[in-house]
Enzyme design. Structure first.
Site: not given
Length: 848
Positions: A132, A267, A269-270, A302-303, A325
């Site tokens: 990203e 981090a 988020e894959n 969050h992820e 986000e």
């Protein structure tokens, strides 16, 4: 160059990738092949897709009529490769087959190398990814736009002793007879390229913990197994909580949380393979403070929230990244609050909201959402306005609509757009369908214009009136100001002596009556969720201060936070801020967010005055802080709330580094000596304060011990603690040693934050600014692009008396600093610097 040159044709869309990669980690390179099934809406003799820093070995296009060779032409400026055909193909299906090679870079972007030291001090390499926003194209040719969703089948050919991870679960592992193995992974759901991930190296995975039907693991470097339990606990909690909240199953078959030694962000988020900085995932719960653990819960939550909001439903184009986000920020706070209610997460979130409001008080702010044309435009969106402002306005909306209706609208939106792409307005429309409220009209005023209003509350006869006006730190409004002029403001209003009777008033015009004084003194922004400032008339503020205990914790925080903002803007004297601080002190309110703001204001004033002229201010600080120190003591008590430990750390730190209290300094030195002699470890909740105090008053022997602990940490948290401490020593020779390490000895992901911290301290900022200016070009080369503006943010603190002598030099540096990924942030840093100079001048005059 037109914006269209950066974009791919919408007439060619991928449906499935079959990707094979063989990294040679020691040689820092890789080879690969990819087959991409595509659909052509019309005939084409040229197929353009994204590629960057790759060499194309061969390319063919397979159709039902046969196989056509393609000539590959790289276009580095547009980050593309053109496949030219002798005759057109399509419309209809086709398959691209491309062989390529690439470099495992050191940019912390694309497919790159990361390293750690083993127990014998040897460097151990791994290969990992960060795609990203637009760096999947560095790893394989692809249609690297978020709306180009496809299924991914991945295989990795790796060293036989290495662990290989990708988005899908492993389905087979075949030894190849040459010391390598071929690992295949199950196909993913249809998803965007920026969510693809692979990690390869001598890493270790925990045994899976089953969360419902989903196996959850933590992946880490060998030897740090004991640091994984807390991440498993909060990861399992987030997975369960969010599935229940959304009423939609987790959209992958497994979830790996992967600790990466070198990582530019917090981090990523894959899908199914979330990557983290080690310090954002691995922790010894018994040797860490509440904020250190809370940050891990925040980041993990969050992820995992992104698995739905971002992965399952994705923005159509990068202008919509804010909603991904912002929503994940909102959901992380909800999830952390549910994980441990005693942390009072929504109260501490006020600090982060205030940080966004500070940037939004600059004429150089920006709307939350704006047009994005090329990749560099997108990089500039990853800032406090996207995350904290975005999350704050969503929280404000939730409080206006009600939690249940907000939740129903979100679930409706996710269900409607699952496995596809959506735009910001699609969420507002889904919420309107469920609630019947004018969500789109209201939220457009917060999303598509910058800034925030101040709500001026006054008495007119027997009526209480609210008037909105744009708020800014600098009074003169330039023609290009990005601050809006009017918002639809959901005011929450209650009476001071009636805690539960909250009315919602939608202020859409410039002003309106909001109640009668005979009903009682009003509290505007009741219970504190609003993203706006409140300025009470003198009479109303006096009445509120007389009944300070009738405010709740977040209301008190908002009052002191808004008061400090008025001081910065020159709309109120410092004495008005001190009056609210005195109310905190008199009541000895043990509230972290409020005291964080008070201490920050005192430090700002001390910086402005300089050490030779701030004696009376330091006496005032002592007077304010001592009642809290007496209440909390200098060591934790059995059974006390964890938030007491957080506040104690702030108070002790301020007493040791701002007030320079001799008793606190000696207490810190005694604890530090016990740590040095291994007689007793530092109390985790006080470790940061003790180390800061020792460093601010420390010598070369203290520095040597801290440096050794930084180089030989017991955990990632330990490493970060001692790295932060290195930045706090004030002896010039030690400052210079630390600065030299920012280009040789400190990871590139961490060094910019060290410099920013040292710019913010009056005792270190002069040497730090000189070093940064002298080495800026080199820093831009070696630091991750996203971290340069974080480093520069410290420049806004250069308003001490000594640095005010270098004002023109600072302005000149900011005017010429070239940071491609900064967007408007250099302009924002410059404007905040000017606002701070004005603040310093006023404080010097007022406090002299």
């Amino acid at each position: 160059m037109s914006n269209a040159s950066y974009r791919l044709s919408e007439s060619i869309r991928p449906t499935r990738y079959r990707l094979s990669l063989a990294p040679d980690i020691e040689a820092a390179k890789f080879t690969g092949t990819v087959e991409i099934d595509i659909e052509l809406a019309e005939a084409a003799s040229e197929i353009r897709l994204n590629a960057l820093d790759l060499e194309i070995a061969s390319a063919v296009v397979q159709t039902s009529g046969g196989q056509l060779p393609a000539s590959a032409t790289l276009d580095p400026e547009n980050e593309m490769v053109a496949l030219d055909l002798d005759s057109p193909v399509g419309p209809g299906p086709a398959t691209l087959r491309i062989a390529f090679t690439g470099v495992l870079n050191d940019l912390l972007a694309g497919f790159y190398r990361s390293s750690f030291k083993d127990d014998n001090g040897n460097t151990v390499w791994i290969a990992t990814t960060q795609f990203e926003s637009t760096d999947a194209r560095r790893a394989f040719p692809c249609f690297d736009e978020p709306a180009m969703k496809a299924v991914f089948e991945v295989e990795l050919i790796v060293d036989a002793n290495h662990l290989a991870i990708s988005n899908g679960a492993e389905v087979s592992s075949e030894m190849l007879g040459d010391g390598r193995k071929r690992v295949r992974f199950e196909p993913t759901m249809a998803m965007s390229t920026y969510l693809v991930a692979f990690v390869v190296g001598p890493l270790v995975a925990t045994e899976p913990r089953m969360v419902g039907g989903t196996p959850l693991r933590v992946v880490h470097r060998p030897g740090w197994e004991k640091l994984t339990t807390f991440a498993l606990d909060c990861g399992a909690h987030a997975l369960e909580f969010l599935q229940d909240f959304f009423s939609i199953p987790y959209p992958a078959s497994k979830l790996d949380l992967i600790a990466i030694p070198d990582f530019a962000f917090g981090a990523m988020e894959n899908l199914g393979a979330v990557t983290f900085r080690e310090s954002a995932l691995l922790v010894d719960a018994h040797a860490s403070s509440q904020p250190e653990r809370e940050r891990i819960v925040d980041v993990v939550s969050h992820e995992i929230a992104h698995m739905w909001f971002g992965d399952l439903v994705t923005m159509k184009w990068w202008n919509g990244i804010w909603l991904n986000e912002a929503f994940a920020t909102y959901m992380e706070t909800l999830t952390t609050d549910h994980f441990e209610p005693a942390w009072r997460k929504w109260n501490s979130f006020g600090i982060f909201r205030a940080a966004a409001q500070a940037t939004d008080s600059l004429h150089s702010t920006r709307p939350i959402e704006y047009a994005v044309a090329k990749p560099a435009d997108c990089a500039a969106m990853f800032d406090v306005l996207t995350y904290e402002k975005g999350g704050s306005v969503l929280r404000m909306l939730e409080r206006y609509l009600g939690t249940d209706r907000m939740r129903q609208g979100i679930s409706h939106y996710l269900d409607k757009y699952r496995y596809s792409n959506a735009e910001t307005t699609d969420l507002w429309d889904a919420l309107e369908e469920v609630t019947g409220e004018p969500v789109r009209a209201m939220m457009d005023t917060w999303v598509f214009q910058g800034g925030l209003p101040v709500i001026e509350v006054s008495i007119r006869g027997e009526e209480v009136w609210a008037r909105q006006a744009p708020f800014s730190f600098l009074p003169e409004r330039p023609e290009d100001s990005a601050i809006g002029e009017r918002w639809m403001v959901p005011l929450a209003v209650r009476r001071l002596h009636d805690y539960d009777d909250v009315r919602q008033v939608l202020l859409s015009g410039s002003e309106q009556a909001i109640g009668s004084l005979s009903d009682g003194v009003p509290v505007v922004n009741a219970h504190g969720p609003g993203y706006y400032r409140v300025s009470y008339s003198h009479e109303l503020l006096a009445r509120i201060l007389d009944s300070f205990s009738h405010l709740d914790e977040l209301e008190r925080f908002n009052l002191v936070s808004d008061s400090w903002a008025m001081v910065v803007a020159g709309r109120a004297p410092f004495s008005s801020f001190l009056a609210i601080a005195s109310a905190y002190s008199a009541g000895a309110y043990p509230e972290v967010a409020g005291w964080t703001t008070i201490i920050g204001g005192l430090r700002a004033a001390a910086t402005a005055l300089g050490s030779e002229a701030n004696g009376e201010l330091i006496s005032t600080a002592r007077r304010l802080l001592e009642p809290m120190l007496a209440k909390l003591g200098t060591s934790p008590e059995t059974g006390e709330p964890e938030t007491y430990g957080v506040l104690r750390s702030h108070i002790v730190d301020a007493m040791g580094t701002l007030v320079r209290d001799r008793d606190i300094i000696e207490m810190a030195r005694e604890a530090f000596r016990a740590e040095m002699s291994k007689e007793g470890p530092l109390e985790p909740s006080l470790a940061a304060a003790i180390l800061d105090t020792v460093a601010a008053n420390g010598d070369e022997a203290d520095y040597a011990f801290v440096l050794d602990r930084f180089r030989h940490p017991e955990s990632p948290i330990d490493e970060q603690r001692f790295l932060s401490t290195l930045a706090s020593f004030e002896i010039p020779a030690l400052v210079s040693r630390t600065l030299a390490m920012t280009l040789d000895g400190i990871r590139s992901q961490d060094a910019p934050f060290v410099i920013s911290r040292m710019l913010g301290d009056a005792g270190t900022q002069a040497l730090t600014f000189d070093y940064m200016v002298a080495n800026f070009e080199r820093m831009v080369e070696v630091y991750p692009g996203s971290t340069i503006v974080r480093m520069l943010s410290g420049v806004s603190a250069l308003y001490s008396p000594a640095m005010r002598e270098s004002t023109e030099r600072v302005r000149g540096f900011l005017a010429t600093a070239q940071v491609p990924e900064a967007g408007k942030r250099v302009a924002q840093i410059t404007e905040r610097y000017e606002a701070n100079l004005s603040l310093a001048k006023r404080l010097t005059e007022e406090l002299a």
